[in-house]
Design a protein around this motif. Structure first.
Motif, PDB file in Angstrom:
ATOM      1  N   CYS A 217      51.790  47.955  28.316  1.00 40.51           N
ATOM      2  CA  CYS A 217      52.694  49.098  28.251  1.00 40.51           C
ATOM      3  C   CYS A 217      53.969  48.772  27.485  1.00 40.51           C
ATOM      4  CB  CYS A 217      53.041  49.574  29.658  1.00 40.51           C
ATOM      5  SG  CYS A 217      54.040  48.400  30.607  1.00 40.51           S
TER       6      CYS A 217
ATOM      7  N   CYS B 247      54.596  42.926  30.348  1.00 38.79           N
ATOM      8  CA  CYS B 247      53.584  43.332  31.305  1.00 38.79           C
ATOM      9  C   CYS B 247      52.205  43.202  30.657  1.00 38.79           C
ATOM     10  CB  CYS B 247      53.854  44.774  31.731  1.00 38.79           C
ATOM     11  SG  CYS B 247      52.644  45.448  32.861  1.00 38.79           S
TER      12      CYS B 247
ATOM     13  N   HIS C 143      51.085  48.052  37.861  1.00 35.31           N
ATOM     14  CA  HIS C 143      50.421  48.165  36.570  1.00 35.31           C
ATOM     15  C   HIS C 143      49.094  47.421  36.537  1.00 35.31           C
ATOM     16  CE1 HIS C 143      53.863  49.758  33.852  1.00 35.31           C
ATOM     17  NE2 HIS C 143      53.865  50.299  35.051  1.00 35.31           N
TER      18      HIS C 143
ATOM     19  N   ILE D  86      54.336  44.677  35.830  1.00 38.07           N
ATOM     20  CA  ILE D  86      55.258  45.585  36.477  1.00 38.07           C
ATOM     21  C   ILE D  86      54.514  46.076  37.713  1.00 38.07           C
ATOM     22  CG2 ILE D  86      56.306  47.878  36.289  1.00 38.07           C
ATOM     23  CD1 ILE D  86      56.711  47.233  33.270  1.00 38.07           C
TER      24      ILE D  86
ATOM     25  N   CYS E 200      49.542  44.736  31.087  1.00 36.34           N
ATOM     26  CA  CYS E 200      48.733  45.937  30.871  1.00 36.34           C
ATOM     27  C   CYS E 200      48.892  46.467  29.455  1.00 36.34           C
ATOM     28  CB  CYS E 200      49.075  47.027  31.890  1.00 36.34           C
ATOM     29  SG  CYS E 200      50.466  48.071  31.448  1.00 36.34           S
TER      30      CYS E 200
HETATM   31 ZN    ZN Z   1      52.588  47.678  32.319  1.00 35.26          ZN
END
Ligand code: ZN
Length: 67
Positions: A14, A10, A26, A23, A12
């Motif tokens: 994470c 992902c 996100h 995801i 972002c």
């Molecule tokens: Zn994420």
């Protein structure tokens, strides 16, 4: 389609994996975090405009602009 999608991380940060870049949700969380960090969307725009040395124009959708 028989193409197997490799799970990606992902975007972002994470650490989760997903089929696309995010995801679900996100991308919005990252946007919120960035806005929070810089003080809002307006500030974010100002910073990016400074970096790009040009202004960011919002493309109006097919709605007619009201004055
Ligand atoms: Zn994420």
């Amino acid at each position: 389609m028989a193409i197997k999608l490799q799970p990606k991380h992902c975007q972002c940060g994470c650490g989760g994996t997903c089929k696309g870049n995010w995801i679900p949700g996100h991308d919005q969380q990252l946007r919120k975090a960035i806005e929070h960090e810089v003080g809002g969307l307006v500030e974010l725009r100002r910073i990016v405009e400074e970096l790009l040395h040009r202004s960011i124009d919002v493309q109006p959708t097919q709605h007619t602009r009201k004055h």
